[in-house]
Design a protein around this motif. Structure first.
Motif, PDB file in Angstrom:
ATOM      1  N   TYR A 238      -1.384  -3.168  -5.887  1.00  0.00           N
ATOM      2  CA  TYR A 238      -2.732  -2.781  -6.278  1.00  0.00           C
ATOM      3  C   TYR A 238      -3.083  -3.404  -7.624  1.00  0.00           C
ATOM      4  O   TYR A 238      -2.214  -3.552  -8.479  1.00  0.00           O
ATOM      5  CB  TYR A 238      -2.849  -1.259  -6.415  1.00  0.00           C
ATOM      6  CG  TYR A 238      -2.529  -0.504  -5.153  1.00  0.00           C
ATOM      7  CD1 TYR A 238      -3.357  -0.585  -4.047  1.00  0.00           C
ATOM      8  CD2 TYR A 238      -1.404   0.296  -5.072  1.00  0.00           C
ATOM      9  CE1 TYR A 238      -3.075   0.105  -2.889  1.00  0.00           C
ATOM     10  CE2 TYR A 238      -1.108   0.992  -3.920  1.00  0.00           C
ATOM     11  CZ  TYR A 238      -1.956   0.898  -2.831  1.00  0.00           C
ATOM     12  OH  TYR A 238      -1.670   1.580  -1.685  1.00  0.00           O
ATOM     13  N   PRO A 239      -4.358  -3.727  -7.843  1.00  0.00           N
ATOM     14  CA  PRO A 239      -4.756  -4.142  -9.197  1.00  0.00           C
ATOM     15  C   PRO A 239      -4.546  -2.990 -10.175  1.00  0.00           C
ATOM     16  O   PRO A 239      -4.583  -1.815  -9.795  1.00  0.00           O
ATOM     17  CB  PRO A 239      -6.245  -4.456  -9.049  1.00  0.00           C
ATOM     18  CG  PRO A 239      -6.493  -4.613  -7.596  1.00  0.00           C
ATOM     19  CD  PRO A 239      -5.447  -3.808  -6.882  1.00  0.00           C
ATOM     20  N   LYS A 240      -4.320  -3.328 -11.431  1.00  0.00           N
ATOM     21  CA  LYS A 240      -3.952  -2.318 -12.429  1.00  0.00           C
ATOM     22  C   LYS A 240      -4.988  -1.205 -12.565  1.00  0.00           C
ATOM     23  O   LYS A 240      -4.645  -0.040 -12.716  1.00  0.00           O
ATOM     24  CB  LYS A 240      -3.739  -2.985 -13.779  1.00  0.00           C
ATOM     25  CG  LYS A 240      -3.228  -2.056 -14.830  1.00  0.00           C
ATOM     26  CD  LYS A 240      -2.948  -2.768 -16.112  1.00  0.00           C
ATOM     27  CE  LYS A 240      -2.394  -1.805 -17.138  1.00  0.00           C
ATOM     28  NZ  LYS A 240      -2.080  -2.450 -18.386  1.00  0.00           N
ATOM     29  N   ASP A 241      -6.248  -1.537 -12.476  1.00  0.00           N
ATOM     30  CA  ASP A 241      -7.297  -0.533 -12.673  1.00  0.00           C
ATOM     31  C   ASP A 241      -7.858   0.014 -11.364  1.00  0.00           C
ATOM     32  O   ASP A 241      -8.825   0.758 -11.383  1.00  0.00           O
ATOM     33  CB  ASP A 241      -8.427  -1.128 -13.521  1.00  0.00           C
ATOM     34  CG  ASP A 241      -9.006  -2.394 -12.910  1.00  0.00           C
ATOM     35  OD1 ASP A 241      -8.375  -2.955 -11.998  1.00  0.00           O
ATOM     36  OD2 ASP A 241     -10.084  -2.812 -13.360  1.00  0.00           O
ATOM     37  N   ALA A 242      -7.260  -0.319 -10.241  1.00  0.00           N
ATOM     38  CA  ALA A 242      -7.793   0.130  -8.953  1.00  0.00           C
ATOM     39  C   ALA A 242      -6.711   0.760  -8.073  1.00  0.00           C
ATOM     40  O   ALA A 242      -6.667   0.521  -6.874  1.00  0.00           O
ATOM     41  CB  ALA A 242      -8.443  -1.042  -8.229  1.00  0.00           C
ATOM     42  N   VAL A 243      -5.873   1.584  -8.653  1.00  0.00           N
ATOM     43  CA  VAL A 243      -4.835   2.271  -7.871  1.00  0.00           C
ATOM     44  C   VAL A 243      -5.490   3.475  -7.197  1.00  0.00           C
ATOM     45  O   VAL A 243      -6.081   4.331  -7.863  1.00  0.00           O
ATOM     46  CB  VAL A 243      -3.664   2.719  -8.772  1.00  0.00           C
ATOM     47  CG1 VAL A 243      -2.629   3.465  -7.965  1.00  0.00           C
ATOM     48  CG2 VAL A 243      -3.049   1.528  -9.477  1.00  0.00           C
TER      49      VAL A 243
ATOM     50  N   SER B 250       1.550   9.770  -4.262  1.00  0.00           N
ATOM     51  CA  SER B 250       2.874   9.418  -3.744  1.00  0.00           C
ATOM     52  C   SER B 250       3.819   9.018  -4.878  1.00  0.00           C
ATOM     53  O   SER B 250       5.003   9.346  -4.836  1.00  0.00           O
ATOM     54  CB  SER B 250       2.786   8.308  -2.698  1.00  0.00           C
ATOM     55  OG  SER B 250       2.308   7.109  -3.255  1.00  0.00           O
ATOM     56  N   GLN B 251       3.307   8.369  -5.904  1.00  0.00           N
ATOM     57  CA  GLN B 251       4.133   8.050  -7.065  1.00  0.00           C
ATOM     58  C   GLN B 251       4.577   9.319  -7.784  1.00  0.00           C
ATOM     59  O   GLN B 251       5.730   9.442  -8.188  1.00  0.00           O
ATOM     60  CB  GLN B 251       3.374   7.136  -8.036  1.00  0.00           C
ATOM     61  CG  GLN B 251       3.174   5.741  -7.532  1.00  0.00           C
ATOM     62  CD  GLN B 251       4.447   4.932  -7.508  1.00  0.00           C
ATOM     63  OE1 GLN B 251       5.299   5.068  -8.365  1.00  0.00           O
ATOM     64  NE2 GLN B 251       4.583   4.093  -6.501  1.00  0.00           N
TER      65      GLN B 251
END
Length: 105
Positions: free
Chosen positions: A46-51, A58-59
């Motif tokens: 995922y892009p850093k600002d679009a998780v 889940s993380q």
């Protein structure tokens, strides 16, 4: 497909170690650390600002699972850790199903 292995291999490793190893020693903790880092690599897709939110969930569940399996020897039961593995697996499956690429129209 390759990024999916970053989800499932650590969960399999956690399940195997939880159910087959009774007392942890430092090699098992090292394997758990490497599996934890592998699960973290799945987030790189995922892009850093679009998780997405489900990926963050889940993380978070995997963080809780990691702490639970580390503390299993003294404070927790293996069955409780198995339940946390199941919750994490369900969250990962939901994340995968929601983030499938949709066909272009």
């Amino acid at each position: 497909m390759n990024s999916l292995l970053f989800y499932f291999i650590p969960l399999i490793i956690f399940g195997v170690i939880n159910n087959w190893i009774e007392q942890f020693s430092w090699p098992y903790y090292l394997v758990l650390l490497l599996a934890f880092l592998m699960f973290q690599l799945a987030r790189l897709r995922y892009p850093k600002d679009a998780v997405p939110g489900i990926a963050k969930i889940s993380q978070g569940l995997f963080y809780a699972l990691t702490v639970a399996i580390i503390l299993r020897d003294k404070y927790l039961d293996a069955a409780l850790v198995n339940v946390l593995i199941a919750f994490t697996l369900v969250a990962v499956l939901v994340e995968i199903s929601q983030n499938r690429k949709k066909p272009s129209q």
